[in-house]
Write an enzyme that holds these catalytic residues in place. Structure first.
Site, short mmCIF file in Angstrom:
data_model
loop_
_atom_site.label_atom_id
_atom_site.label_comp_id
_atom_site.label_asym_id
_atom_site.label_seq_id
_atom_site.Cartn_x
_atom_site.Cartn_y
_atom_site.Cartn_z
CG ASN A 178 -27.76 40.40 -51.59
OD1 ASN A 178 -28.09 40.22 -50.42
ND2 ASN A 178 -28.64 40.41 -52.58
NE ARG A 206 -31.14 43.66 -51.33
CZ ARG A 206 -32.00 42.66 -51.34
NH1 ARG A 206 -31.59 41.43 -51.41
NH2 ARG A 206 -33.29 42.90 -51.30
CG HIS A 247 -38.46 45.36 -54.35
ND1 HIS A 247 -39.74 44.91 -54.53
CD2 HIS A 247 -37.68 44.27 -54.26
CE1 HIS A 247 -39.73 43.58 -54.54
NE2 HIS A 247 -38.49 43.18 -54.37
NE ARG A 256 -42.13 37.28 -50.72
CZ ARG A 256 -41.23 38.21 -51.01
NH1 ARG A 256 -41.51 39.47 -50.76
NH2 ARG A 256 -40.09 37.89 -51.55
CD GLU A 265 -32.57 45.00 -56.64
OE1 GLU A 265 -32.55 43.94 -57.31
OE2 GLU A 265 -33.24 45.13 -55.62
#
Ligand code: ADP
Length: 406
Positions: free
Chosen positions: A7, A91, A180, A241, A385
């Protein structure tokens, strides 16, 4: 088969080495502050060994070198040579409309990825750099790209088109993409295993509640709607956010506060969410503590967060005409019993009944926290993940071999 999962961020590189035949993590690490003279390489093994090294990592190539050196170290490593790594999974944040599934990376795929840079100007260039660094250091190992957006490519136009002039979709690719996806897909499969039913029979609402948070309506194994949009800024209120706001607020705030476009972007991405409401922290542990001590704004931040999750859950049950299970995952979803309670309270009209005795925090395990007589199951599932990426790598390579043989 050993699969290396990478990643790559703009100044960091996270990795995990997974033995996919046993679905077991062997070692993992992270290079941070890449580009500085005092970069940090943290490395740990499944047996508990952990080491932190401060060294100069000027770029992704040097970080990959440091990783390989550690993984193959005679004492600290877990493999004897790089050749034991059979494949690499990357990823990748944004695959646009070009990628609706994981892909074996070749020059053509890399070129299309470059064309997606506009859609994720911070993340995709870093992901591409990671791919190029791996190619340079491990040229003979096949690489697979796994996209955060791919799982949501099953959404119908009525779910992904924004109500602005249609030319914007054609001209600039403006539409809902969702993110996601790797996590939503992983927990979907785990939920099916827990329920002992195939995904093709299930209606699920998956709540990925971490620092970044999104919800996904999954009908019969396919994402049919999700709360994030063109970017990961929309939908739920998150750590920093704003999530969805009245779009007219952007020009209003710019005008009143004299902010530039860039400042407004930072304001909504980094200073808003539960941090902005509470004025204390983006971290739910801090908010829980402050709220427990009577801080009104910390409590309000938690309430706003949970209220929005609840609204999306109800909305998605509505569009699917029912649901078999609600899934909670990621940092907050996995650990925070209060948020799970606030979301599932007063939803018995939809057959959702949470058992307070089962709804406990911090177990790190898969749990069903619904009452025995609850028609809808409430599942807590730790996401993974990296494991999902490794599984995708195995699937793509197997399918590729089969196609080549045929
Ligand atoms: P991301 O991967 O998006 O950075 P995570 O999935 O790690 O985010 O989730 C981070 C959030 O999870 C933080 O708000 C953190 O406070 C929360 N969290 C983690 N552990 C706990 C816990 N034990 N109790 C409550 N919240 C927790």
């Amino acid at each position: 088969m050993m699969v290396l999962v990478i990643n790559a961020g703009s100044s960091s590189l996270k990795y995990q080495l997974i033995d996919i035949s046993q679905q077991k993590l062997l070692a993992k690490g992270m290079c941070e502050r890449i580009g500085f003279e005092d970069s940090i390489h943290t490395y740990s093994k499944a047996d508990g060994f952990r080491e932190e090294t401060v060294l100069a990592l000027h770029n992704q190539v040097e970080s990959i070198d440091a990783m390989l050196k550690m993984l193959t170290d005679p004492e600290k490593g877990v493999i004897s040579s790089m050749n034991e790594i059979k494949a690499i999974g990357h990823r990748i944040v944004h695959g646009g409309e070009a990628f609706n599934q994981s892909m074996l990376i070749d020059n053509e795929v890399l070129e299309v990825l470059r064309q997606c840079i506009d859609l994720a100007p911070i993340h995709n260039p870093a992901n591409i750099m990671g791919i190029e660094a791996c190619r340079q250091e491990m040229p003979d190992i096949p690489m697979v790209g796994v996209f955060d957006t791919a799982f949501h490519q099953t959404m119908e136009p009525k779910a992904f088109i924004y109500a602005i002039p249609y030319e914007m979709y054609k001209k600039h690719g403006i539409r809902k993409y969702g993110f996601h996806g790797t996590s939503h897909k992983y927990v979907m499969k785990r939920a099916a295993a827990m329920l002992g039913r195939p995904v093709e029979e299930l209606k699920l609402v998956s709540c990925h509640l971490g620092n970044g948070a999104s919800i996904c309506a999954i009908e019969y194994g396919k994402s049919i709607d999700t709360s994030m949009g063109f970017t990961p800024l929309s939908g739920l209120a998150m750590g920093t956010r704003s999530g969805t706001i009245d779009p007219a607020l952007i020009s209003f705030i710019m005008d009143k506060e004299g902010m530039t476009i860039e400042e407004t972007n930072t304001y909504l991405n980094r200073k808003s969410g539960v941090l902005g409401i509470s004025g204390i922290s983006s971290d739910f542990r801090d908010l829980l503590k402050a709220s427990g001590n009577g801080n009104v704004r910390a409590k309000l931040a938690i309430d706003v967060f949970a209220y929005r999750v609840k609204k999306y859950v109800a909305e998605y049950i509505g569009i699917m005409n029912g649901v078999d299970a609600i899934i909670f995952t990621a940092g907050i979803g996995e650990n925070n019993s209060l948020v799970r309670k606030l979301v599932t309270d007063n939803m018995d009209y939809a057959g959702i009944k949470c058992d307070p005795a089962k709804n406990i925090s911090d177990t790190g395990k898969e749990m069903d926290i619904s009452t025995d007589d609850s028609p809808v199951k409430i599942l807590v599932i730790p996401t993974n993940e990296e494991m999902e990426i490794a599984l995708e790598v195995e699937r793509v390579l197997t399918e590729n071999k089969t196609t080549q043989r045929a």
